[in-house]
Design an enzyme around this catalytic site. Structure first.
Site, mmCIF file in Angstrom:
data_model
loop_
_atom_site.group_PDB
_atom_site.id
_atom_site.type_symbol
_atom_site.label_atom_id
_atom_site.label_comp_id
_atom_site.label_asym_id
_atom_site.label_seq_id
_atom_site.Cartn_x
_atom_site.Cartn_y
_atom_site.Cartn_z
ATOM 1 N N HIS A 1 4.715 -26.259 16.989
ATOM 2 C CA HIS A 1 3.956 -24.996 16.135
ATOM 3 C C HIS A 1 2.837 -24.123 16.174
ATOM 4 O O HIS A 1 2.405 -23.413 15.115
ATOM 5 C CB HIS A 1 4.019 -25.369 14.607
ATOM 6 C CG HIS A 1 5.545 -25.465 13.239
ATOM 7 N ND1 HIS A 1 6.770 -27.079 14.140
ATOM 8 C CD2 HIS A 1 5.999 -25.611 12.324
ATOM 9 C CE1 HIS A 1 7.124 -26.892 13.364
ATOM 10 N NE2 HIS A 1 7.495 -25.803 12.450
ATOM 11 N N SER B 1 17.385 -15.544 5.802
ATOM 12 C CA SER B 1 16.715 -15.207 4.002
ATOM 13 C C SER B 1 17.688 -13.023 4.187
ATOM 14 O O SER B 1 17.798 -12.385 2.804
ATOM 15 C CB SER B 1 15.526 -14.206 4.371
ATOM 16 O OG SER B 1 14.345 -15.319 5.315
ATOM 17 N N ARG C 1 1.103 -30.944 40.383
ATOM 18 C CA ARG C 1 2.202 -31.238 39.063
ATOM 19 C C ARG C 1 3.340 -29.671 39.063
ATOM 20 O O ARG C 1 3.660 -29.015 38.971
ATOM 21 C CB ARG C 1 1.715 -30.595 37.654
ATOM 22 C CG ARG C 1 1.473 -31.878 36.912
ATOM 23 C CD ARG C 1 0.476 -32.831 35.476
ATOM 24 N NE ARG C 1 -0.123 -33.173 35.834
ATOM 25 C CZ ARG C 1 -1.725 -33.599 35.676
ATOM 26 N NH1 ARG C 1 -1.644 -32.449 34.970
ATOM 27 N NH2 ARG C 1 -2.575 -34.504 35.256
ATOM 28 N N GLU D 1 13.588 -24.381 23.543
ATOM 29 C CA GLU D 1 14.523 -25.759 23.061
ATOM 30 C C GLU D 1 15.408 -25.963 22.739
ATOM 31 O O GLU D 1 16.502 -25.099 22.355
ATOM 32 C CB GLU D 1 13.314 -25.230 21.214
ATOM 33 C CG GLU D 1 14.059 -24.444 20.565
ATOM 34 C CD GLU D 1 13.071 -23.809 18.990
ATOM 35 O OE1 GLU D 1 12.363 -24.931 18.399
ATOM 36 O OE2 GLU D 1 13.978 -23.741 18.199
ATOM 37 N N ARG E 1 12.627 -22.790 2.048
ATOM 38 C CA ARG E 1 13.772 -22.603 1.857
ATOM 39 C C ARG E 1 14.174 -23.400 0.664
ATOM 40 O O ARG E 1 13.952 -24.211 -0.080
ATOM 41 C CB ARG E 1 14.403 -23.403 2.941
ATOM 42 C CG ARG E 1 13.692 -22.926 4.517
ATOM 43 C CD ARG E 1 14.560 -23.600 6.248
ATOM 44 N NE ARG E 1 13.668 -23.069 6.710
ATOM 45 C CZ ARG E 1 13.251 -22.761 7.558
ATOM 46 N NH1 ARG E 1 11.953 -23.832 7.478
ATOM 47 N NH2 ARG E 1 13.510 -22.338 8.921
ATOM 48 N N ARG F 1 0.575 -0.857 0.265
ATOM 49 C CA ARG F 1 0.336 -0.438 -0.064
ATOM 50 C C ARG F 1 0.861 1.068 -0.044
ATOM 51 O O ARG F 1 0.828 2.496 -0.668
ATOM 52 C CB ARG F 1 -0.792 0.009 0.977
ATOM 53 C CG ARG F 1 -1.803 -1.085 1.410
ATOM 54 C CD ARG F 1 -3.265 -0.368 0.562
ATOM 55 N NE ARG F 1 -4.329 -1.826 0.802
ATOM 56 C CZ ARG F 1 -5.210 -2.387 1.903
ATOM 57 N NH1 ARG F 1 -5.686 -1.426 2.912
ATOM 58 N NH2 ARG F 1 -6.081 -2.522 1.031
ATOM 59 N N ILE G 1 9.453 -15.551 14.781
ATOM 60 C CA ILE G 1 8.837 -15.187 16.223
ATOM 61 C C ILE G 1 9.581 -15.776 16.998
ATOM 62 O O ILE G 1 9.813 -14.942 18.524
ATOM 63 C CB ILE G 1 7.791 -16.868 15.999
ATOM 64 C CG1 ILE G 1 8.852 -17.776 16.075
ATOM 65 C CG2 ILE G 1 6.804 -16.614 15.568
ATOM 66 C CD1 ILE G 1 8.039 -18.889 17.154
ATOM 67 N N ASP G 2 11.521 -16.031 16.769
ATOM 68 C CA ASP G 2 12.331 -16.384 17.909
ATOM 69 C C ASP G 2 12.868 -14.882 18.640
ATOM 70 O O ASP G 2 13.401 -14.917 19.538
ATOM 71 C CB ASP G 2 13.573 -17.020 17.085
ATOM 72 C CG ASP G 2 12.871 -18.847 16.632
ATOM 73 O OD1 ASP G 2 11.914 -18.660 17.335
ATOM 74 O OD2 ASP G 2 13.618 -18.821 15.426
HETATM 75 P P1 ADP Z 1 15.448 -17.393 8.234
HETATM 76 O O1 ADP Z 1 15.692 -16.663 6.894
HETATM 77 O O2 ADP Z 1 13.875 -17.790 9.157
HETATM 78 O O3 ADP Z 1 16.945 -17.978 8.670
HETATM 79 P P2 ADP Z 1 16.440 -19.889 6.619
HETATM 80 O O4 ADP Z 1 17.435 -20.074 7.635
HETATM 81 O O5 ADP Z 1 16.220 -21.320 6.369
HETATM 82 O O6 ADP Z 1 15.284 -19.294 7.235
HETATM 83 O O7 ADP Z 1 16.785 -18.941 5.204
HETATM 84 C C1 ADP Z 1 16.283 -18.791 4.028
HETATM 85 C C2 ADP Z 1 16.481 -18.759 2.804
HETATM 86 O O8 ADP Z 1 17.205 -17.640 2.714
HETATM 87 C C3 ADP Z 1 17.587 -20.103 2.702
HETATM 88 O O9 ADP Z 1 16.367 -22.015 2.341
HETATM 89 C C4 ADP Z 1 17.828 -19.723 1.463
HETATM 90 O O10 ADP Z 1 17.152 -19.439 0.012
HETATM 91 C C5 ADP Z 1 18.795 -17.983 1.833
HETATM 92 N N1 ADP Z 1 20.108 -18.368 1.573
HETATM 93 C C6 ADP Z 1 19.911 -18.731 3.385
HETATM 94 N N2 ADP Z 1 21.355 -18.172 3.999
HETATM 95 C C7 ADP Z 1 21.473 -18.215 2.098
HETATM 96 C C8 ADP Z 1 23.281 -17.786 2.129
HETATM 97 N N3 ADP Z 1 24.437 -17.092 2.871
HETATM 98 N N4 ADP Z 1 23.323 -17.118 0.883
HETATM 99 C C9 ADP Z 1 22.106 -16.948 0.083
HETATM 100 N N5 ADP Z 1 21.101 -17.300 0.436
HETATM 101 C C10 ADP Z 1 21.225 -17.784 1.742
#
Ligand code: ADP
Length: 320
Positions: free
Chosen positions: A251, A106, A163, A224, A73, A26, A127-128
């Site tokens: 989840h 990401s 408990r 965790e 991913r 938007r 969320i972490d």
């Molecule tokens: P989050 O973003 O929640 O930490 P991930 O660690 O699984 O989740 O990363 C998400 C996606 O980002 C991965 O599946 C990949 O496509 C991309 N990614 C992660 N690390 C790299 C990197 N070093 N270089 C390029 N892309 C990456």
């Protein structure tokens, strides 16, 4: 001036991602910038699963958990040849810049794309709360609310049965969900990577709570990956006066309608992302620090050591 941008959600989903997609769309459209939704994160980007977004398409989503764009991913995105395909897909459509909503993985992808000439801005969707450049990530507040609701319910039944409820929460090695939940729920013990887990010491504390403090129940919140909570529950039953029960929230913590705080945070951050792209800025991520929305270079954000939350841990100990 940038004329066309894309938006994608990547990695683990988080409530509030939709509010962020809506805000990006938007704000951009209201500034005469066209917006394209990229489906299933970097996977959809490489495959060309990309469609224009309209104001109507992002209507009725601010209250919905998950992400309308889907997430995925794609480990191969680390490979420059794979990323070249992504750049081609964007260039083919005249998309000059991308907002990436996701976690630190990401962000790495977003930085790599920026280095290849596509300005990317990262928004912290997880969320972490495990992105150190920001006080809060989009989705953390909602996940915390879900945990608090669940623990409040477990507390009712725990007191009736003398408990010890052991609740495993998410966090990806960041203890924020656990320590915030511990304070909000009035837990007896919180275990995070910052506190460490010493089983004998935990059992001793539980015996004290039972024998000396005469507690009717004990709530233990554990991040965790710290220990096997089911095994620990058995040991609690065998070695203390409490009957140990483990609950892994799993989840459910990722789902649900985002809280008002997450919706507002996502909206502010989405606005900032578009403003940065309008100024030709890329390779940065949006953060909230001391209640101010700021931009931090992604490279810097990925290297900031995680806050130990010592002050929260101290507060927790003073409340027990
Ligand atoms: P989050 O973003 O929640 O930490 P991930 O660690 O699984 O989740 O990363 C998400 C996606 O980002 C991965 O599946 C990949 O496509 C991309 N990614 C992660 N690390 C790299 C990197 N070093 N270089 C390029 N892309 C990456």
């Amino acid at each position: 001036m940038v004329k066309r941008i894309g938006v994608l959600t990547s990695g683990g989903d988080a409530p509030g991602m939709n509010a962020a997609i809506r805000a990006v769309t938007r704000v951009a459209l209201n500034s005469n910038i066209e917006v394209f939704g990229i489906y299933d994160g970097y996977k959809g980007l490489v495959e060309g699963n990309i469609e224009p977004l309209t104001k109507a398409r992002v209507g009725d989503i601010i209250d919905r958990g998950g992400t309308i764009l889907g997430s995925a991913r794609l480990p191969e995105f680390k490979d420059i040849e794979v990323r070249k395909k992504a750049v081609d897909q964007l260039k083919k459509r005249g998309i000059e810049a991308v907002v990436v909503i996701g976690g630190d993985g990401s962000y790495r992808g977003a930085l790599a794309l920026t280095e290849m000439g596509i300005n990317c801005i990262g928004l912290p969707g997880t969320i972490d709360n495990d992105i150190a450049s920001t006080d809060f990530t989009i989705g953390f507040d909602t996940a915390l609310s879900t945990i608090v609701e669940a623990v409040d319910k477990l507390r009712d039944t725990s007191s009736s049965h003398h408990r010890c409820s052991i609740i495993e929460v998410m966090g990806n090695r960041c203890g924020d969900l656990a320590i915030y939940a511990g304070i909000a729920c009035g837990a007896e013990i919180v275990v995070t990577s910052a506190t460490g887990f010493e089983e004998e010491q935990m059992l001793e504390r539980l015996r004290d709570l039972d024998v000396i403090r005469k507690k009717r129940h004990a709530i233990v919140i554990i991040s965790e990956k710290m220990t096997d909570v089911h095994q620990f529950a058995k040991k609690v039953s065998l070695n203390t006066g409490f009957s140990g029960r483990a609950t892994v929230l799993g989840h459910v913590q990722r789902g649900g309608s985002p809280t008002p705080n997450d919706r507002v945070l996502a909206s502010k951050m989405g606005e900032k992302a578009v403003d940065l792209l309008m100024h030709g800025i890329g390779g940065q991520c949006v953060s909230i620090k001391n209640n101010e929305i700021i931009a931090v270079p992604i490279e810097e954000a990925l290297n900031i050591p995680r806050a130990s939350r010592k002050e929260l841990q101290n507060l927790f100990e003073r409340l027990v």
